[in-house]
Design an enzyme around this catalytic site. Structure first.
Site, PDB file in Angstrom:
ATOM      1  N   SER A  93       0.826  -1.211   0.000  1.00 10.82           N
ATOM      2  CA  SER A  93       0.000   0.000   0.000  1.00 10.82           C
ATOM      3  C   SER A  93       0.855   1.254   0.000  1.00 10.82           C
ATOM      4  O   SER A  93       1.947   1.273   0.585  1.00 10.82           O
ATOM      5  CB  SER A  93      -0.849  -0.024   1.269  1.00 10.82           C
ATOM      6  OG  SER A  93      -1.369   1.255   1.530  1.00 10.82           O
ATOM      7  N   GLU A  95       0.397   3.524   1.843  1.00 13.61           N
ATOM      8  CA  GLU A  95       0.519   3.925   3.251  1.00 13.61           C
ATOM      9  C   GLU A  95       1.936   3.691   3.778  1.00 13.61           C
ATOM     10  O   GLU A  95       2.313   4.216   4.819  1.00 13.61           O
ATOM     11  CB  GLU A  95      -0.480   3.161   4.116  1.00 13.61           C
ATOM     12  CG  GLU A  95      -1.848   3.791   4.182  1.00 13.61           C
ATOM     13  CD  GLU A  95      -1.852   5.161   4.874  1.00 13.61           C
ATOM     14  OE1 GLU A  95      -1.522   5.239   6.063  1.00 13.61           O
ATOM     15  OE2 GLU A  95      -2.194   6.140   4.214  1.00 13.61           O
ATOM     16  N   TYR A 117      -1.655   0.831  10.286  1.00 15.56           N
ATOM     17  CA  TYR A 117      -1.815   0.030   9.059  1.00 15.56           C
ATOM     18  C   TYR A 117      -0.586   0.175   8.156  1.00 15.56           C
ATOM     19  O   TYR A 117      -0.043  -0.818   7.654  1.00 15.56           O
ATOM     20  CB  TYR A 117      -3.090   0.476   8.313  1.00 15.56           C
ATOM     21  CG  TYR A 117      -3.231  -0.127   6.944  1.00 15.56           C
ATOM     22  CD1 TYR A 117      -3.592  -1.451   6.779  1.00 15.56           C
ATOM     23  CD2 TYR A 117      -3.009   0.639   5.798  1.00 15.56           C
ATOM     24  CE1 TYR A 117      -3.709  -2.009   5.512  1.00 15.56           C
ATOM     25  CE2 TYR A 117      -3.132   0.093   4.534  1.00 15.56           C
ATOM     26  CZ  TYR A 117      -3.477  -1.225   4.395  1.00 15.56           C
ATOM     27  OH  TYR A 117      -3.600  -1.773   3.140  1.00 15.56           O
TER      28      TYR A 117
END
Ligand code: GDP
Length: 287
Positions: A93, A95, A117
């Site tokens: 991701s 992220e 996360y």
């Protein structure tokens, strides 16, 4: 167990138990994963499981890390033990970049996660690389920017907005409550990203690829596009609720898909406006 997104396949007699075989396993329960892998002996393994909501990961960081970080490591350990380890795709991701200092981000951008996360995904991403380099396995990361579709969960902002536009149009709802409207995201179509994941495992060599559109839009752009499609003015129907604002949030995210486009010969099939329209259309039909 949640399998509503597979319902149309599961209900099709030509597909269920002919082309689609479902097995139970749980990321918390490695024995079940080992059993399925030993039985099926896959040649390709696509790993997209885990708690994937960034906002929620601040409330449930331990279970997020258990599934998203350690769950991935468990799978890789089991795959490494197989007589013929399959090719492996880990859905990573954006992220992992947290709040990046460079824009757009690519495969060489330093990781700097700022959510539980993101931290869990960074661990799993780095481990995927380590297994590729240290054990010589065909293990790849798809570093995915936001990928949306009519199947997106209702707690993600795109789906929340397209569903609200459809329901408000149908008179079933009056307004929608949202958090930060100025945040910007690089939103692509999930279907396109899955195609790129498959292409990644058909290459001669394993690698990591950023999957993104290279274009970012704000939540306001999203509202404008979705509500205008049903002939409404979003300003008349949006309320701000600070509960939907995050303790830490990347203000703008933008990925550079050049490597995927050049190496995989991949190209996205829809732009932002087409994506929002197809999601609103699906929600209008659902209502
Ligand atoms: P994310 O980028 O993976 O966290 O996907 P989301 O769809 O959950 O959030 C995208 C962006 O929308 C983030 O910057 C959120 O802060 C922002 N946002 C604004 N209002 C909302 C809301 O009501 N729900 C969600 N989920 N996000 C919101």
């Amino acid at each position: 167990m949640e399998r509503s997104r597979l319902k149309h396949l599961y209900a099709d007699e030509q597909i269920n138990n002919k082309q689609l075989f479902l097995h139970y396993a749980d990321l918390d329960d490695p024995t079940t994963i080992r059993r399925v892998i030993s039985k099926v002996q896959p040649t390709e393994f696509y790993h997209l499981a885990g708690q994937s909501h960034v906002g929620l990961s601040f409330d449930i960081p331990e279970s997020t890390c258990d599934t998203t970080a350690i769950g991935t490591l468990r799978i890789m350990e089991i795959l490494r033990d197989q007589p013929n380890p399959p090719r492996f795709m880990h859905a990573s991701s954006r992220e992992i970049f947290g709040t990046p200092t460079v824009s757009p981000q690519d495969e060489n951008t330093p990781v700097n996660p700022n959510s539980p996360y993101g931290c869990a995904k960074t661990f799993a991403t780095q481990m995927t690389k380590i297994y590729r380099e240290a054990h010589g396995l065909f293990f790849c990361n798809a570093i995915c920017y936001n990928h949306e579709s009519p199947r997106r969960g209702e707690n993600f902002v795109t789906r929340k907005v397209t569903l609200a536009a459809a329901r408000i149009k149908a008179g079933q709802q009056k307004s929608v409550s949202l958090g930060d409207l100025d945040a910007a995201r690089d939103w692509g179509y999930a279907k396109d990203y899955v195609e790129a994941m498959w292409l990644m495992l058909q290459q001669d060599t394993a690698g990591d690829y950023v999957l993104a559109t290279g274009v970012s839009h704000t939540i306001k752009d999203l509202l404008e596009t979705a509500f205008a499609h049903v002939g409404l003015n979003w300003q008349d129907h949006v309320e701000i609720d600070s509960r939907f604002k995050r303790p830490a949030d990347a203000h703008e995210l933008l990925g550079n898909p050049a490597k995927a486009e050049q190496t995989l010969n991949w190209k996205r099939s829809v732009d932002f406006q087409q994506l929002v329209h197809l999601m609103v259309e699906a929600d209008l039909k659902r209502d």
